[in-house]
Structure formats: C-alpha cells, structure tokens
Write an enzyme that holds these catalytic residues in place. Structure first.
Site, mmCIF file in Angstrom:
data_model
loop_
_atom_site.group_PDB
_atom_site.id
_atom_site.type_symbol
_atom_site.label_atom_id
_atom_site.label_comp_id
_atom_site.label_asym_id
_atom_site.label_seq_id
_atom_site.Cartn_x
_atom_site.Cartn_y
_atom_site.Cartn_z
ATOM 1 C CG ASP A 103 -1.892 -1.133 1.249
ATOM 2 O OD1 ASP A 103 -2.170 -1.690 0.170
ATOM 3 O OD2 ASP A 103 -2.377 -1.478 2.343
ATOM 4 C CB ILE A 104 0.222 4.733 -1.129
ATOM 5 C CG1 ILE A 104 1.090 5.951 -1.452
ATOM 6 C CG2 ILE A 104 -0.955 5.088 -0.222
ATOM 7 C CD1 ILE A 104 0.395 7.004 -2.299
#
Length: 242
Positions: A103-104
């Site tokens: 995930d970012i």
C-alpha cells in the site's frame, strides 16, 4: 542468440536504440566491429563490448527495494512517485515490475524483476508464500487475538488462512503495541483488516520478509540493491519447490 537481443538484455537500449548503436559502430564482437543486429553470438563464449566496455549478459534482473511511504507499487502513475522511479536506468531498460504490491502508506521489502514466471509463482494464491510484517498498533493485542489469527479471521468478503501473530512490545501507558504478523496470502489491506477485526488499528506497517528474502536493516528507506547470486539461487530453488 541474436546480437540485438543480447544488447537489449545487457541494458544498452531498446531494439530501436540498439540498431542505432550498431550503425554507429560502437559494438565489437571478439575484437571486431559488428553492425548487423541479426548476427548470432554465443553469450557464454563470445566477448561483446560497447564503447570498449565488456558486456555481461543478464536476461533476468532482481532488485530488492526498501519502499518508503508515499510511493506506489507500480511502474507508472500520473500523480505519485512510483517504485520504478527509485531504481536505475537498467531496471527501466529491463522493464522490471513489482512482485506484488505494498500500500502507498506501507513501507519495507519489495522485490522487482522482469522474470514473469518467478513473479507468477511468488504471487499465485495456490502457493501460499509467507510474508512477514512488523506493525505498530493502536490498542493492545492479546492472547485471544493470537488465537484468532491462528484459526483464521473471518472478514466481510473472505476468511483468512491461519496466520501468526507475535506480540513484541506492549506500552500500557500509550495503549499501543508492536507486533509481528506472518501471513501466507496477501489480499487487499489484509493485515490492517485482520488487526481491525480484533478491535485495534495499524498505525505503521513494514514488510520485513517475503519467501526466502529478508530486508537488511542497513538498507535505508528508498534505497535498493541487486540480489546477490546466493539470493537468486535461493529464489530460484524456492520457486521450483513451491
């Protein structure tokens, strides 16, 4: 092997760029200038040089990146920096891609390669490749949570495979804890959702291993390195045994 493919594999450029390099007489094979892209060579015995520098053939390349937060696990994006932006020109010439995603706002180990078969084996849902995460959690995980992880946690859309939850540190005053979580799958936001199902919240998430690969503490956020010969061997053996 055709000379143009060899040169592309070595990162000299794209097929089109390689043809220009050959026309410019910048390539020598066994000491003689070669301008034909179609000529066949033996990568193991023939010596190929580019502007006098010997080229070593690599069909596949492997990068281990310590992905920072704010960078997305993609090869291109119009709005965010991508993991490919952090690598060198060779990675772009070789068209590497991330094996799975973080995930970012998740940081840590990310493998990138142009070996599609290996990537497929590592990501196949049927293979159950272990991934180890270290998570800072708001709230205190308990033995009951450990047992729930071990049984598999029922989420809205699926029930997770059995997972390992290890409580490393507890801060009663801050009502937080540090845990390690080992899962054998990697569905969307899975670790965060498993912790949330136990009534707590992940505030920081780092992946520290995937299959036989481990994140070295000396590799700073945003830094990368090529896998060693030994690690590539481990990865190849691991894929075969999956």
């Amino acid at each position: 092997m055709r000379l143009d493919k060899f040169l592309v594999d070595c990162g000299v450029g794209s097929r089109t760029e390689v043809k220009q390099v050959l026309k410019q007489k910048k390539i020598q094979v066994n000491g003689k200038v070669e301008t034909s892209a179609k000529v066949h060579i033996d990568p193991d015995t023939d010596q190929v040089t580019y502007l006098g520098e010997k080229l070593l053939h690599e069909e596949f390349v492997y990068y281990l990146l310590n992905k920072p937060k704010g960078v997305i696990s993609a090869t291109e994006d119009d709005h965010h920096q991508t993991v490919l932006d952090l690598l060198d020109d060779t990675a772009r010439h070789k068209e590497v891609f991330p094996v799975g995603r973080l995930d970012i706002d998740t940081h840590g180990l990310l493998l990138l390669t142009n070996n599609g078969k290996l990537a497929h084996a590592m990501l196949s849902p049927k293979k159950h490749v272990d991934k180890l995460y270290r998570a800072q959690v708001a709230g205190i995980m308990t033995q009951e949570d450990v047992d729930r992880f071990k049984e598999g946690i029922v989420l809205k859309d699926f029930t997770t495979l059995p997972a390992e939850l290890e409580i490393l540190e507890v801060d009663q005053e801050a009502n937080s804890c540090l845990v390690q979580i080992r899962i054998a799958e990697g569905k969307f936001h899975q670790v965060k959702r498993m912790v949330a199902a136990c009534g707590k919240e992940v505030t920081d998430l780092e992946r520290i291993s995937m299959g036989p690969l481990n994140l070295n503490p000396s590799l700073e956020l945003g830094e990368w390195r090529r896998l060693t010969v030994e690690e590539i061997g481990l990865l190849t053996d691991f894929r075969v045994n999956l």
